[in-house]
Design a protein around this motif. Sequence first.
Motif, PDB file in Angstrom:
ATOM      1  N   GLU A 167       3.826   1.577  -1.070  1.00 59.35           N
ATOM      2  CA  GLU A 167       4.537   1.696  -2.340  1.00 59.35           C
ATOM      3  C   GLU A 167       3.633   2.253  -3.441  1.00 59.35           C
ATOM      4  O   GLU A 167       4.069   3.031  -4.296  1.00 59.35           O
ATOM      5  CB  GLU A 167       5.070   0.324  -2.773  1.00 59.35           C
ATOM      6  N   GLU A 168       2.359   1.878  -3.410  1.00 61.25           N
ATOM      7  CA  GLU A 168       1.443   2.257  -4.484  1.00 61.25           C
ATOM      8  C   GLU A 168       0.754   3.595  -4.254  1.00 61.25           C
ATOM      9  O   GLU A 168       0.333   4.253  -5.200  1.00 61.25           O
ATOM     10  CB  GLU A 168       0.389   1.166  -4.682  1.00 61.25           C
ATOM     11  N   TYR A 169       0.598   3.960  -2.954  1.00 62.30           N
ATOM     12  CA  TYR A 169      -0.111   5.195  -2.652  1.00 62.30           C
ATOM     13  C   TYR A 169       0.780   6.105  -1.815  1.00 62.30           C
ATOM     14  O   TYR A 169       1.848   5.713  -1.351  1.00 62.30           O
ATOM     15  CB  TYR A 169      -1.408   4.888  -1.897  1.00 62.30           C
ATOM     16  N   ASP A 170       0.314   7.339  -1.569  1.00 63.50           N
ATOM     17  CA  ASP A 170       1.104   8.231  -0.718  1.00 63.50           C
ATOM     18  C   ASP A 170       0.924   7.828   0.740  1.00 63.50           C
ATOM     19  O   ASP A 170       0.013   7.092   1.101  1.00 63.50           O
ATOM     20  CB  ASP A 170       0.697   9.696  -0.930  1.00 63.50           C
ATOM     21  N   THR A 171       1.783   8.320   1.598  1.00 66.07           N
ATOM     22  CA  THR A 171       1.800   7.904   3.002  1.00 66.07           C
ATOM     23  C   THR A 171       0.593   8.407   3.778  1.00 66.07           C
ATOM     24  O   THR A 171       0.385   8.007   4.915  1.00 66.07           O
ATOM     25  CB  THR A 171       3.081   8.400   3.703  1.00 66.07           C
ATOM     26  N   ASN A 172      -0.198   9.285   3.188  1.00 61.09           N
ATOM     27  CA  ASN A 172      -1.385   9.777   3.876  1.00 61.09           C
ATOM     28  C   ASN A 172      -2.608   8.900   3.637  1.00 61.09           C
ATOM     29  O   ASN A 172      -3.673   9.149   4.190  1.00 61.09           O
ATOM     30  CB  ASN A 172      -1.705  11.211   3.416  1.00 61.09           C
ATOM     31  N   SER A 173      -2.459   7.897   2.795  1.00 60.02           N
ATOM     32  CA  SER A 173      -3.596   7.012   2.534  1.00 60.02           C
ATOM     33  C   SER A 173      -3.838   6.111   3.741  1.00 60.02           C
ATOM     34  O   SER A 173      -3.025   6.016   4.652  1.00 60.02           O
ATOM     35  CB  SER A 173      -3.320   6.162   1.290  1.00 60.02           C
ATOM     36  N   ASP A 174      -4.984   5.434   3.718  1.00 64.60           N
ATOM     37  CA  ASP A 174      -5.377   4.611   4.867  1.00 64.60           C
ATOM     38  C   ASP A 174      -4.752   3.218   4.783  1.00 64.60           C
ATOM     39  O   ASP A 174      -5.458   2.202   4.833  1.00 64.60           O
ATOM     40  CB  ASP A 174      -6.905   4.521   4.942  1.00 64.60           C
ATOM     41  N   CYS A 175      -3.442   3.158   4.671  1.00 63.87           N
ATOM     42  CA  CYS A 175      -2.762   1.875   4.513  1.00 63.87           C
ATOM     43  C   CYS A 175      -2.879   0.985   5.743  1.00 63.87           C
ATOM     44  O   CYS A 175      -2.747  -0.235   5.650  1.00 63.87           O
ATOM     45  CB  CYS A 175      -1.291   2.098   4.176  1.00 63.87           C
ATOM     46  N   CYS A 187       0.827  -1.206   0.000  1.00 63.28           N
ATOM     47  CA  CYS A 187       0.000   0.000   0.000  1.00 63.28           C
ATOM     48  C   CYS A 187       0.865   1.261   0.000  1.00 63.28           C
ATOM     49  O   CYS A 187       0.613   2.197  -0.755  1.00 63.28           O
ATOM     50  CB  CYS A 187      -0.928  -0.009   1.217  1.00 63.28           C
ATOM     51  N   ASP A 207     -10.177  -3.446   0.670  1.00 69.27           N
ATOM     52  CA  ASP A 207      -8.966  -3.484  -0.160  1.00 69.27           C
ATOM     53  C   ASP A 207      -7.861  -4.272   0.523  1.00 69.27           C
ATOM     54  O   ASP A 207      -7.197  -5.107  -0.110  1.00 69.27           O
ATOM     55  CB  ASP A 207      -8.488  -2.061  -0.450  1.00 69.27           C
TER      56      ASP A 207
END
Length: 472
Positions: free
Chosen positions: A248-256, A246, A263
């Motif tokens: 790697e694919e999204y920015d660090t502010n996403s709900d990883c 997550c 998801d």
Amino acid sequence: MKYYLLFFLIGVILFTGCNDSQKDQKGTFVGGQIMNPYNPYFILSKDNETIDTLFLDQNNQFGKNFKDLEAGIYSFNHPPENQIMYLEPGDSVLVWLNTMQFDESLNFSGPGAAKSSFLLDMFLNNERNNNLMLSYYKINPSEFAGITDSIKNTRKNKLKDLNEKKKFSESFLELANNSIDYDFYHLRERYTFLVKKYYNELAQQIPDDFHDYREDLNFNDTQLKEYYGYLNFIEDYLRTRSIERCLEEYDTNSDCFELHSVDNIQYRISLADSLIKKEEIKNIFINRLAIQGLVFSNNAEKIDSILGILEDIKFSGKNLPDLKQMAGIQKSLLPGNNIGNLSLTSFQEDTVSLKEISDKPIVTYHWSMEAPEHYKWQHSIIATLREKYPELEFVGINIDKDSHQSWKNTIEIYGMNREREYKLNPAKIKVNLLKNYLNKLIFLDTNGNIVNGEAQLNTPNFERQILEFLNN
């Protein structure tokens, strides 16, 4: 009482014989003694299948000689507690324990017992390491790597020294060495997850070789499928990889770190499906992840999405009917549904419906006698909440089938409020499915309509949810 067990052991040794050929002919003996037993039996199982139920005698002892047990890890239960042991043909293992301190008091003795003692020692050390992780993950990766290397080397050396004395079989040595390795890997995976979640600065310092072991992982080791450390490792590996992917694919502010999002659940299920080929291991994790996804779904669309993920991978495990029933349970507990007519039995053995219990808004909490640590912790918190929020009615619902007298005894022994403790009347739902809701509370208005079906005692925003409920 230990003197009785000593005479028992002498009898076992005389009965089973002393040399290897005699032992092989006589099979495998399992016996022992349980102090302060919860119930009159000891259950031996393997691969989630009961091999035999051994009943305690007047001295709380039990024992049986088995003819056809294969070498490997076995589980034993004295409900609600359980542990593992390692058995081979020719072993004569006695189990002694006191339920007041189940794991800490557990002792194995007799020919072949050293293998089980080694695994128990590993378990207790892992428990201590789990507690230390609360401070370990705050140190830099290189220092943490040194700590885990030291733990691994110490255990390998202990196994080597023990083998010189006990002359273990090759199959046990392989299992023991692999268990040490996977406990080591588990620590590395947990650390990685925690620093990525809470200490991004430390996460950036993780050296390139920190996860070199990932190149040699075996997700299909059936010899280890009953070993908790191996299963814990796989669970943490799937979790950590989902976070890494997550980020790697999204920015660090996403709900990883939303581990219960559709998801995240979908990725972990797909990853488990691709990595694990042995169905008996794969199904463990598909089932766990699907349950997590279902229990934490807050609308029907998410629930259907979880079932859709199972269809996409063509999941056909034996738990599939249970998962479909779980989906139905979760849908019935979504806000707006009414469960006021839920049938319960009072301490006085009267049948009542949930909405008849009180004119106040109701908060239900749920417990099982098979989870004593949970209900003791839970009732301690509920007692405080009752005093703090007298305008709410906190209603306890025991989910166990039958065992009415045991339920009453538990209420009396632990000083629970008998006027607010109820037992769920028999329903066509497996108790094991309901156990997935032990941490959940349900908020109901005075008509029995669900206002909030996803509150949990162990979350930081729980009391905020109570205040929102009161202010509606």
